[in-house]
Design an enzyme around this catalytic site. Sequence first.
Site, PDB file in Angstrom:
ATOM      1  N   CYS A  75     -16.978  54.043  16.731  1.00 50.30           N
ATOM      2  CA  CYS A  75     -16.693  52.878  17.578  1.00 50.30           C
ATOM      3  C   CYS A  75     -17.980  52.157  17.996  1.00 50.30           C
ATOM      4  O   CYS A  75     -18.105  50.940  17.811  1.00 50.30           O
ATOM      5  CB  CYS A  75     -15.869  53.298  18.789  1.00 50.30           C
ATOM      6  SG  CYS A  75     -16.453  54.806  19.584  1.00 50.30           S
TER       7      CYS A  75
HETATM    8  N1  LIG Z   1     -11.396  57.870  20.721  1.00 49.16           N
HETATM    9  C1  LIG Z   1     -12.080  56.901  20.111  1.00 49.16           C
HETATM   10  O1  LIG Z   1     -12.292  55.817  20.671  1.00 49.16           O
HETATM   11  C2  LIG Z   1     -12.588  57.105  18.711  1.00 49.16           C
HETATM   12  C3  LIG Z   1     -13.145  56.000  18.041  1.00 49.16           C
HETATM   13  C4  LIG Z   1     -13.619  56.144  16.740  1.00 49.16           C
HETATM   14  C5  LIG Z   1     -13.548  57.381  16.134  1.00 49.16           C
HETATM   15  N2  LIG Z   1     -13.028  58.444  16.791  1.00 49.16           N
HETATM   16  C6  LIG Z   1     -12.971  59.732  16.079  1.00 49.16           C
HETATM   17  O2  LIG Z   1     -11.617  59.942  15.688  1.00 49.16           O
HETATM   18  C7  LIG Z   1     -11.312  61.330  15.712  1.00 49.16           C
HETATM   19  C8  LIG Z   1     -10.128  61.553  16.646  1.00 49.16           C
HETATM   20  O3  LIG Z   1     -10.508  61.115  17.949  1.00 49.16           O
HETATM   21  P1  LIG Z   1      -9.489  61.063  19.170  1.00 49.16           P
HETATM   22  O4  LIG Z   1     -10.197  60.340  20.254  1.00 49.16           O
HETATM   23  O5  LIG Z   1      -8.160  60.592  18.732  1.00 49.16           O
HETATM   24  O6  LIG Z   1      -9.417  62.637  19.541  1.00 49.16           O
HETATM   25  P2  LIG Z   1      -8.328  63.391  20.385  1.00 49.16           P
HETATM   26  O7  LIG Z   1      -7.627  62.460  21.307  1.00 49.16           O
HETATM   27  O8  LIG Z   1      -9.005  64.564  20.989  1.00 49.16           O
HETATM   28  O9  LIG Z   1      -7.276  63.901  19.283  1.00 49.16           O
HETATM   29  C9  LIG Z   1      -7.591  64.864  18.319  1.00 49.16           C
HETATM   30  C10 LIG Z   1      -6.375  65.170  17.483  1.00 49.16           C
HETATM   31  O10 LIG Z   1      -6.718  66.208  16.567  1.00 49.16           O
HETATM   32  C11 LIG Z   1      -5.861  67.340  16.763  1.00 49.16           C
HETATM   33  N3  LIG Z   1      -6.657  68.558  16.575  1.00 49.16           N
HETATM   34  C12 LIG Z   1      -7.686  68.985  17.347  1.00 49.16           C
HETATM   35  N4  LIG Z   1      -8.209  70.119  16.837  1.00 49.16           N
HETATM   36  C13 LIG Z   1      -7.482  70.415  15.738  1.00 49.16           C
HETATM   37  C14 LIG Z   1      -7.505  71.462  14.781  1.00 49.16           C
HETATM   38  N5  LIG Z   1      -8.398  72.461  14.882  1.00 49.16           N
HETATM   39  N6  LIG Z   1      -6.616  71.450  13.764  1.00 49.16           N
HETATM   40  C15 LIG Z   1      -5.701  70.456  13.665  1.00 49.16           C
HETATM   41  N7  LIG Z   1      -5.603  69.434  14.544  1.00 49.16           N
HETATM   42  C16 LIG Z   1      -6.490  69.408  15.564  1.00 49.16           C
HETATM   43  C17 LIG Z   1      -5.360  67.192  18.178  1.00 49.16           C
HETATM   44  O11 LIG Z   1      -4.141  67.893  18.306  1.00 49.16           O
HETATM   45  P3  LIG Z   1      -3.520  68.239  19.764  1.00 49.16           P
HETATM   46  O12 LIG Z   1      -3.009  66.953  20.314  1.00 49.16           O
HETATM   47  O13 LIG Z   1      -2.466  69.182  19.478  1.00 49.16           O
HETATM   48  O14 LIG Z   1      -4.644  68.792  20.570  1.00 49.16           O
HETATM   49  C18 LIG Z   1      -5.193  65.685  18.278  1.00 49.16           C
HETATM   50  O15 LIG Z   1      -3.996  65.292  17.634  1.00 49.16           O
HETATM   51  C19 LIG Z   1     -12.592  62.052  16.174  1.00 49.16           C
HETATM   52  O16 LIG Z   1     -13.310  62.493  15.057  1.00 49.16           O
HETATM   53  C20 LIG Z   1     -13.355  60.943  16.901  1.00 49.16           C
HETATM   54  O17 LIG Z   1     -14.758  61.143  16.884  1.00 49.16           O
HETATM   55  C21 LIG Z   1     -12.536  58.336  18.062  1.00 49.16           C
END
Ligand SMILES: NC(=O)c1ccc[n+]([C@@H]2O[C@H](COP(=O)([O-])OP(=O)(O)OC[C@H]3O[C@@H](n4cnc5c(N)ncnc54)[C@H](OP(=O)(O)O)[C@@H]3O)[C@@H](O)[C@H]2O)c1
Length: 345
Positions: A149
Amino acid sequence: MIKACVVGATGYTGVELVRLLSRHPEVVIVGITSNNYAGREYDDLYPSLKGYFSMKCDELNVKELIKKSDVIFTALPSGHALEFAGEIISSGKKLIDLGADFRFDDPLVYEKWYGKPFKLHEGVRRVYGLPEIYRKKIKNANVIGNPGCYPTSAILALAPCLKYGLILTEDIIIDSKSGVSGAGHSLTLGNLYAECNESTKAYGVANHRHTPEIEQELGKICGKEIKVTFTPHLVPMTRGILSTIYCNLKEDISVKEVREAYVDFYKGEFFVKLLEEGRFPRTKDTYGSNHCHIGLAYDEHTGKLIIISAIDNLMKGASGQAVQNMNILFDFPEYMGLDFPAIYP
Ligand SMILES: NC(=O)c1ccc[n+]([C@@H]2O[C@H](COP(=O)([O-])OP(=O)(O)OC[C@H]3O[C@@H](n4cnc5c(N)ncnc54)[C@H](OP(=O)(O)O)[C@@H]3O)[C@@H](O)[C@H]2O)c1
């Protein structure tokens, strides 16, 4: 119609993907997975999607997902997508990873900053998924490393200046502010309401993981190694990134030329808007949309060019950009499913 799966559908970027894909005219969602909520009804977890999308969350079973889908989105913490990318690619399917696993050209840089060994599987055609820069390469790729981001906000803001050689490549300072959803939905003390509300703090000072990603991409644009000072801040809002960038304009370059360069560089780009002289971006104007707003000013007192950009971290900074990449991969109009303005106020 293409069939899509979202792995990690219960996270913040995952639910944003489901919101976008469930309304996309050329997509049907055939699978969603979660770590902690397998077996739960999605619209029970996310009532905001009631009437638009209902399906049970599955446990992650890569073979099953590959069988039923054309494209798999991974919205997982970094490191996981690497494990099964080979399997997806050898089956002829496409992978769009929202984490950092496929963003780096140099495996050693990834290993240094993410602490995991990197191995690119045979047959993987990887690209950094920033459409405004890599549209042609995205079309021919089978793995998209969807940009971070903060890097999206910084690279879009600086690309025209570096492409046309308008600024010095030394002493670029990127000061960014992000809403709390940037940290995902896992429970962390620092992200609790009482910790973030009425407070602003810098974090990852002088060592944030997005620094090498920004430097890699800016370096490729200007054709030389580049170093930036990047400081992110957490601000008490849900979504949005505002980046204020300070750099030195070359002596013989006028501000008028800079503005013309931005108009030229982003000509025909639906999602990037250069604001009129004297106007500057606000996160509120990009909230919930896939747009990036850019504003420019020249400080005659210091000789600095100041570039300000605003995006929604979950849209142009993550899931909106991922859908834009999918549209390119599958020859849909790039704005399909993303053609709406920000929510205001
Ligand atoms: N948030 C942002 O603004 C943003 C922007 C750009 C990129 N990203 C990237 O996008 C990715 C996701 O970010 P997010 O903010 O959506 O994270 P998040 O809200 O923490 O969600 C993570 C997801 O992955 C699942 N998960 C976690 N550990 C896992 C495992 N060991 N095996 C299988 N599933 C697993 C979680 O499941 P549960 O719900 O069951 O815990 C949840 O569905 C990350 O790599 C982050 O760096 C995020």
